[in-house]
Design a protein around this motif. Structure first.
Motif, mmCIF file in Angstrom:
data_model
loop_
_atom_site.group_PDB
_atom_site.id
_atom_site.type_symbol
_atom_site.label_atom_id
_atom_site.label_comp_id
_atom_site.label_asym_id
_atom_site.label_seq_id
_atom_site.Cartn_x
_atom_site.Cartn_y
_atom_site.Cartn_z
ATOM 1 N N UNK A 225 66.408 41.373 88.684
ATOM 2 C CA UNK A 225 65.616 41.482 87.463
ATOM 3 C C UNK A 225 64.210 41.968 87.766
ATOM 4 N N UNK A 226 63.551 42.418 86.713
ATOM 5 C CA UNK A 226 62.156 42.863 86.820
ATOM 6 C C UNK A 226 61.219 41.677 86.761
ATOM 7 N N UNK A 227 60.211 41.691 87.618
ATOM 8 C CA UNK A 227 59.103 40.752 87.499
ATOM 9 C C UNK A 227 57.931 41.597 86.988
ATOM 10 N N UNK A 228 57.688 41.504 85.677
ATOM 11 C CA UNK A 228 56.717 42.423 85.074
ATOM 12 C C UNK A 228 55.276 42.138 85.472
ATOM 13 N N UNK A 229 54.982 40.893 85.844
ATOM 14 C CA UNK A 229 53.603 40.602 86.283
ATOM 15 C C UNK A 229 53.310 41.344 87.582
ATOM 16 N N UNK A 230 54.240 41.247 88.531
ATOM 17 C CA UNK A 230 53.993 41.932 89.809
ATOM 18 C C UNK A 230 54.059 43.445 89.607
ATOM 19 N N UNK A 231 54.900 43.875 88.671
ATOM 20 C CA UNK A 231 54.977 45.319 88.393
ATOM 21 C C UNK A 231 53.632 45.822 87.866
ATOM 22 N N UNK A 232 53.077 45.077 86.932
ATOM 23 C CA UNK A 232 51.804 45.537 86.338
ATOM 24 C C UNK A 232 50.674 45.484 87.362
ATOM 25 N N UNK A 233 50.688 44.443 88.187
ATOM 26 C CA UNK A 233 49.631 44.348 89.213
ATOM 27 C C UNK A 233 49.695 45.562 90.141
ATOM 28 N N UNK A 234 50.915 45.975 90.484
ATOM 29 C CA UNK A 234 51.075 47.137 91.373
ATOM 30 C C UNK A 234 50.753 48.430 90.627
ATOM 31 N N UNK A 235 51.234 48.532 89.383
ATOM 32 C CA UNK A 235 51.023 49.768 88.608
ATOM 33 C C UNK A 235 49.540 50.023 88.377
ATOM 34 N N UNK A 236 48.760 48.949 88.276
ATOM 35 C CA UNK A 236 47.324 49.123 87.999
ATOM 36 C C UNK A 236 46.612 49.813 89.170
ATOM 37 N N UNK A 237 47.267 49.838 90.339
ATOM 38 C CA UNK A 237 46.652 50.517 91.490
ATOM 39 C C UNK A 237 47.313 51.858 91.795
ATOM 40 N N UNK A 238 48.325 52.213 91.020
ATOM 41 C CA UNK A 238 49.150 53.372 91.387
ATOM 42 C C UNK A 238 48.830 54.598 90.549
ATOM 43 N N UNK A 239 49.164 55.769 91.106
ATOM 44 C CA UNK A 239 49.091 56.978 90.282
ATOM 45 C C UNK A 239 50.489 57.506 89.961
ATOM 46 N N UNK A 240 51.465 57.105 90.788
ATOM 47 C CA UNK A 240 52.850 57.537 90.530
ATOM 48 C C UNK A 240 53.778 56.348 90.719
ATOM 49 N N UNK A 241 54.712 56.189 89.813
ATOM 50 C CA UNK A 241 55.763 55.175 89.948
ATOM 51 C C UNK A 241 57.065 55.901 90.266
ATOM 52 N N UNK A 242 57.644 55.598 91.437
ATOM 53 C CA UNK A 242 58.945 56.178 91.789
ATOM 54 C C UNK A 242 60.032 55.228 91.298
ATOM 55 N N UNK A 243 60.537 55.513 90.127
ATOM 56 C CA UNK A 243 61.612 54.685 89.551
ATOM 57 C C UNK A 243 62.943 55.188 90.073
ATOM 58 N N UNK A 244 63.862 54.286 90.330
ATOM 59 C CA UNK A 244 65.230 54.673 90.687
ATOM 60 C C UNK A 244 66.153 53.978 89.706
ATOM 61 N N UNK A 245 66.794 54.749 88.849
ATOM 62 C CA UNK A 245 67.647 54.186 87.801
ATOM 63 C C UNK A 245 68.834 55.107 87.549
ATOM 64 N N UNK A 246 70.058 54.623 87.725
ATOM 65 C CA UNK A 246 70.486 53.339 88.273
ATOM 66 C C UNK A 246 69.926 53.125 89.683
ATOM 67 N N UNK A 247 69.687 51.842 89.976
ATOM 68 C CA UNK A 247 68.907 51.528 91.172
ATOM 69 C C UNK A 247 69.776 51.439 92.426
ATOM 70 N N UNK A 248 69.343 52.122 93.452
ATOM 71 C CA UNK A 248 69.940 52.045 94.785
ATOM 72 C C UNK A 248 69.000 51.177 95.604
ATOM 73 N N UNK A 249 69.393 50.024 96.139
ATOM 74 C CA UNK A 249 70.760 49.611 96.435
ATOM 75 C C UNK A 249 71.344 48.535 95.511
#
Ligand SMILES: Cc1ncc(COP(=O)(O)O)c(C=O)c1O
Length: 386
Positions: free
Chosen positions: A141-165
Motif C-alpha cells: 500500500x501507499x504511505x502518503x505521508x512519506x510520499x509527500x515528504x519525498x515529493x516535496x524534495x523531488x523534481x521528478x517522480x518515477x512511477x511504475x504502474x503496474x508496479x515491479x516487483x
C-alpha cells in the motif's frame, strides 16, 4: 488456441535469462516470457525480412497512430499521435526524462523498485530520494505521508504502474492522490507503464496521465509491446508526452547517445498493437492461472514464504524472511534448488530477505521450480520454522 504449454529451448538463442546460469538451473528471473510471440508478429517480421533491405529507419509513419489507437482501446485513454515519441527502450526512456527534466531537484523512486530506477540518479548526475511501499493485509500500500515528504524534495517522480516487483495495480484513488501531491509540489511524473497490458481479473489499469488534462500536462508515460508480446529484444518503446514541445529536450538528451528504434521492432510493435488482442486475451488467461497456481502452491506448501497475489505483471515478490535462511534467499535457492530468481537486495533496502519470481513460463516449468524450492526447504528442515 495458442499453446502456452510448449517448452521452447532458449539456451541456444542468446537468451539473457537462459544463458547466465549453469545448464541445470531453471531461470525464473529476467522479465521476459518463455512464450513464442503471436503469429501476427512473426508474419509481419517475415514479410519485412523478405524485403531484404535493412538500412537506417525513420520513425514509422503509422506506429504513432497505432499506439494511440491501442491505448484508447485498452485503457480508454485518448491521445494525439503527435504526442508519441519512439524510443529504443523504456529504461533509456526514463533515464532520458531525468536527464532532460530533473534540473536541480531529486528523482523520487518508490521501493521496492525495479533495479534500473535506482540507478537513474547516478546515471544522470542527479540525486535520488526513495519512499517505501508498505505491506498491508493482502497487498502493498501507499504511505502518503512519506510520499509527500519525498515529493516535496523531488523534481521528478518515477512511477511504475503496474508496479515491479510487487505486482500492484494502483487504484484511481491512489493515482489521484499521488498526482495531486505531485502537482502541488511541481513534480513531473514519469510513469513507466510497460506492464499495463498485463493486469488480471477485477483490476483495471488506469494511465495516470488519463486522470485529467492538468495531470496529463505534467506526465510523460512510457509504454512498450515488449513485455506483453515478448519482443523485448527488438528494442522499441514509446514515450507519450504532454505535448510536441517536450520532444525537443528529450531528443537533445538522446543526441549521440541513444540511437533510433529498431526497424524490425517497429514492425513488431505495429503488428502487435494492430492485431495482437486475441492472442493477448489468451495470454492473460494463462498467466492468471499460473499466478493462482503459484500463489496457492506457496500458501499451501511453503510456510515461511509470504506472497501477495500480484494484481498485474508476471512477477511476484516473495518475502522469505521468516525462513531465516543462511545468506540471501536468492543464493540459497540458486545453490541448493538450482532455481534462479532475482535477488531482493537489488530492489532497495526493503528488499533484503526477498526474491522476485517470474511466472511467465509454461506451467510445467513453474511447477518444477516450485517443487525444487519445496524439496530443498523440506530436506533441510526449513518448513517447520513458521
Ligand atoms: C518496470 C520496467 N520498466 C522497464 C523495463 C525494461 O524496459 P526496456 O527493455 O524497454 O528498456 C522492465 C523490464 O523488466 C520493467 O519491468
Amino acid at each position: 488456441m495458442f499453446n502456452f504449454d510448449e517448452i521452447i529451448d532458449r539456451r541456444h538463442s542468446d537468451s539473457g535469462k537462459w544463458n547466465v546460469y549453469d545448464a541445470d538451473v531453471l531461470p525464473l528471473w529476467v522479465a521476459d516470457t518463455d512464450f513464442k510471440s503471436p503469429d501476427v508478429i512473426m508474419d509481419a517480421i517475415k514479410q519485412r525480412v523478405d524485403h531484404g533491405v535493412f538500412g537506417y529507419p525513420t520513425h514509422s509513419n503509422t506506429l504513432a497512430q497505432t499506439t494511440a489507437d491501442w491505448v484508447e482501446k485498452r485503457h480508454g485513454w485518448k491521445i494525439n499521435p503527435e504526442q508519441v515519441q519512439l524510443l529504443t527502450g523504456v529504461i533509456s526512456g526514463f533515464n532520458l526524462v531525468a536527464q532532460a527534466f530533473a534540473g536541480q531537484g531529486k528523482v523520487l523512486v518508490q521501493i521496492p523498485s525495479y533495479p534500473p530506477f535506482l540507478h537513474v540518479a547516478e546515471n544522470t548526475g542527479t540525486q535520488m530520494i526513495t519512499h517505501s511501499l508498505v505491506p498491508g493485509v493482502d497487498q502493498y500500500e501507499m504511505d502518503f505521508d512519506s510520499f509527500e515528504a519525498a515529493a516535496s524534495q523531488a523534481s521528478i517522480f518515477l512511477l511504475c504502474n503496474p508496479q515491479n516487483p510487487t505486482g500492484r495495480v494502483f487504484t484511481r484513488a491512489e493515482l489521484e492522490r499521488m498526482a495531486e501531491i505531485c502537482l502541488r509540489h511541481h513534480v513531473l511524473i514519469c510513469s513507466d507503464e510497460i506492464h499495463s497490458d498485463l493486469v488480471y481479473g477485477g483490476q483495471k489499469h488506469i494511465p495516470i496521465a488519463s486522470l485529467s488534462p492538468e495531470v496529463a500536462a505534467r506526465t510523460i508515460t512510457l509504454i512498450a509491446p515488449s513485455k506483453t508480446f515478448n519482443v523485448a529484444g527488438l528494442k522499441t518503446a514509446m514515450a507519450i508526452l504532454p505535448s510536441k514541445d517536450m520532444i525537443k529536450p528529450l531528443s537533445a538528451a538522446a543526441k549521440g547517445l541513444v540511437g533510433s528504434p529498431n526497424l524490425l521492432g517497429q514492425t513488431a510493435a505495429e503488428a502487435a498493437y494492430r492485431h495482437g488482442e486475441a492472442w493477448l486475451a489468451e495470454l492473460l488467461v494463462y498467466l492468471e492461472a499460473n499466478r493462482d497456481f503459484m500463489v496457492d502452491f506457496i500458501h499451501r506448501n511453503l510456510p515461511g514464504i509470504n506472497c501477495f497475489s500480484p494484481q498485474g505483471t508476471y512477477l511476484a515478490w516473495l518475502d522469505c524472511r521468516a525462513l531465516n535462511l543462511p545468506g540471501t534467499p536468492y543464493q540459497f535457492f540458486l545453490d541448493k534448488a538450482r532455481v534462479a530468481l532475482n535477488k531482493g537486495d537489488d530492489f532497495g533496502e526493503n528488499g533484503i530477505g526477498f526474491v522476485r519470481i517470474n511466472f511467465a513460463c509454461p506451467r510445467a516449468t513453474l511447477l518444477e521450480a516450485l517443487q525444487r524450492m519445496f524439496d530443498v526447504l523440506s530436506r533441510e528442515g526449513y518448513l517447520h520454522s513458521k
